[in-house]
Design an enzyme around this catalytic site. Sequence first.
Site, short mmCIF file in Angstrom:
data_model
loop_
_atom_site.label_atom_id
_atom_site.label_comp_id
_atom_site.label_asym_id
_atom_site.label_seq_id
_atom_site.Cartn_x
_atom_site.Cartn_y
_atom_site.Cartn_z
N ASN A 261 -6.21 -2.53 2.63
CA ASN A 261 -6.18 -3.97 2.86
C ASN A 261 -7.60 -4.49 3.03
O ASN A 261 -8.44 -3.82 3.64
CB ASN A 261 -5.38 -4.31 4.12
CG ASN A 261 -3.89 -4.17 3.92
OD1 ASN A 261 -3.40 -4.15 2.80
ND2 ASN A 261 -3.17 -4.07 5.01
N ARG B 198 0.83 -1.21 0.00
CA ARG B 198 0.00 0.00 0.00
C ARG B 198 0.86 1.26 0.00
O ARG B 198 0.59 2.20 -0.74
CB ARG B 198 -0.94 0.03 1.20
CG ARG B 198 -2.11 -0.92 1.06
CD ARG B 198 -3.03 -0.86 2.27
NE ARG B 198 -2.26 -1.09 3.49
CZ ARG B 198 -2.45 -0.46 4.64
NH1 ARG B 198 -3.39 0.44 4.77
NH2 ARG B 198 -1.72 -0.75 5.69
#
Length: 89
Positions: free
Chosen positions: A36, A18
């Site tokens: 997530n 990320r």
Amino acid sequence: MATKICWVSGRVQGVFYRGTTVARAREMGVSGYARNLPDGRVEVLVHGPDAVVEDFLRWLWIGSSASRVTAVEVRDSPQSQPREGFTAE
């Protein structure tokens, strides 16, 4: 302009995927988010000029140096512009 929602599978959580995605998105000037999911995937929403979004989608296969992407599912998103900037959620 294009807005896409993506689900990235593989070794993509706990490997700075990320964070790397946010940095790359900001470099490319697209907006959206990376977050997530409970099933181990990362969801990515991206909005920007068509050609830049296509380049970004290809980059999702690369990710961070520790990640190992096995699949990237991409769909058009009904959102016209998700937000300003790009964030990790």
